[in-house]
Write a protein that holds these residues in place. Structure first.
Motif, PDB file in Angstrom:
ATOM      1  N   THR A 152       0.843  -1.205   0.000  1.00  0.00           N
ATOM      2  CA  THR A 152       0.000   0.000   0.000  1.00  0.00           C
ATOM      3  C   THR A 152       0.874   1.249   0.000  1.00  0.00           C
ATOM      4  O   THR A 152       2.084   1.174   0.092  1.00  0.00           O
ATOM      5  N   ARG A 153       0.228   2.401  -0.100  1.00  0.00           N
ATOM      6  CA  ARG A 153       0.930   3.685  -0.021  1.00  0.00           C
ATOM      7  C   ARG A 153       0.489   4.415   1.247  1.00  0.00           C
ATOM      8  O   ARG A 153      -0.508   4.041   1.872  1.00  0.00           O
ATOM      9  N   GLU A 154       1.232   5.427   1.585  1.00  0.00           N
ATOM     10  CA  GLU A 154       0.881   6.179   2.787  1.00  0.00           C
ATOM     11  C   GLU A 154      -0.468   6.866   2.590  1.00  0.00           C
ATOM     12  O   GLU A 154      -0.669   7.586   1.615  1.00  0.00           O
ATOM     13  N   PRO A 155      -1.417   6.646   3.482  1.00  0.00           N
ATOM     14  CA  PRO A 155      -2.748   7.242   3.317  1.00  0.00           C
ATOM     15  C   PRO A 155      -2.704   8.766   3.401  1.00  0.00           C
ATOM     16  O   PRO A 155      -1.919   9.340   4.162  1.00  0.00           O
ATOM     17  N   THR A 156      -3.543   9.394   2.609  1.00  0.00           N
ATOM     18  CA  THR A 156      -3.680  10.846   2.697  1.00  0.00           C
ATOM     19  C   THR A 156      -4.510  11.208   3.930  1.00  0.00           C
ATOM     20  O   THR A 156      -5.142  10.341   4.546  1.00  0.00           O
TER      21      THR A 156
END
Length: 292
Positions: A152-156
């Motif tokens: 995953t990517r860092e959540p906004t």
């Protein structure tokens, strides 16, 4: 057999003559008595090695002493330490919110992040672990977390608070005096402030790209408790108009769908109880500040 004879008188009395050995013969010694005496020679003892050879062993080491051998013990494998538990059911906080947002990115968590590690989060973690061949514990350990972060990517900020609840931004300086509806687009919040003190804060959403909510400082010029839009034929309960047809009002659509939708330029409020209380307190002429 050939012998050697020594006659009396050939040597001095009392002397003993040692005669060299002749191959195949016994050596004799002659004493003063003139009678030949046999000389006994003890045979040399030889040791026979296990392999049948006489003399020293083939190893070159003294007979009877065992050869020493040195061998290192085989080291036992060091067990890997068990993964450390990072998050567990019952916990609350920002990292739980991030866990939920990351699980939501890959369709293992379908609710808005709540920052509470409840049964739904536990089930989502178990499903994620089982799919990746990890033990289905339901707790988030270091291995589970590393696997999730890698996928995953860092959540906004808006993913972390997709259901609302973003901490209010620092108030604009125009909000620090008087009675002000202080509205931040960055945090998606409306804070009702009186003389620089926050009285209440609520989630809001704004207009779309094509019907944006105007930025700036305004005043409330009209209040309409049961207002209905004549332009869009939609209900606008607890409407407080501040710029043309733009108003702060309750939105049942916002309450139902969240940030998946947008207004036509108004400031939509999600919580009906909060805006009902706000509507009762706000007066015509109170300031409205909309800032990024």
């Amino acid at each position: 057999m050939t012998g050697v004879i020594v006659r009396r008188g050939a040597v001095a009395v009392g002397a003993v003559v040692t005669v060299a050995l002749v191959a195949g013969c016994k050596a004799q010694a002659v004493d003063s008595g003139g009678e030949a005496q046999p000389v006994r020679i003890s045979p040399t003892k030889t040791k026979t090695n296990p392999d049948g050879r006489n003399g020293a062993s083939g190893t070159g080491k003294p007979e009877g002493k065992p050869e020493r051998t040195t061998s290192k013990p085989i080291p036992k494998p060091i067990p890997k330490p068990a993964p450390k538990t990072l998050l567990a059911p019952g916990q609350r906080g920002g990292q739980v919110r991030e866990l939920q947002a990351r699980l939501r990115q890959i369709a293992w968590f379908f609710e808005n992040p709540s920052a509470t590690y409840g049964s739904v989060t536990t089930a989502a973690v178990k499903g994620f672990q089982g799919k990746r061949g990890l033990p289905r514990t339901g707790t988030t350990d270091t291995v589970t977390w590393q696997k999730l972060v890698g996928m995953t990517r860092e959540p906004t900020k808006y993913e972390l608070y997709s259901g609302g609840g973003i901490p209010a931004s620092k108030p604009d300086k125009r909000c620090l005096t008087g009675r002000v509806l202080c509205i931040s687009k960055a945090s998606r919040t409306l804070t009702w402030m009186i003389d620089g003190k926050a009285v209440s804060t609520m989630d809001v959403r704004f207009g779309s790209q094509y019907t944006p909510t105007r930025d700036g400082a305004f005043t409330v010029f009209w209040k309409s408790r049961h207002h209905v839009s004549t332009l869009y034929d939609t209900a606008m309960p607890y409407a407080m108009f501040f710029s043309g047809g733009q108003a702060v009002h309750y939105s049942s659509d916002f309450a139902a769908t969240g940030y998946n939708g947008a207004s036509h330029g108004c400031v939509n409020v999600r919580d009906e109880k909060k805006i009902a209380s706000l509507f009762a307190q706000v007066k015509k002429g109170d300031k409205v500040v909309v800032y990024k």
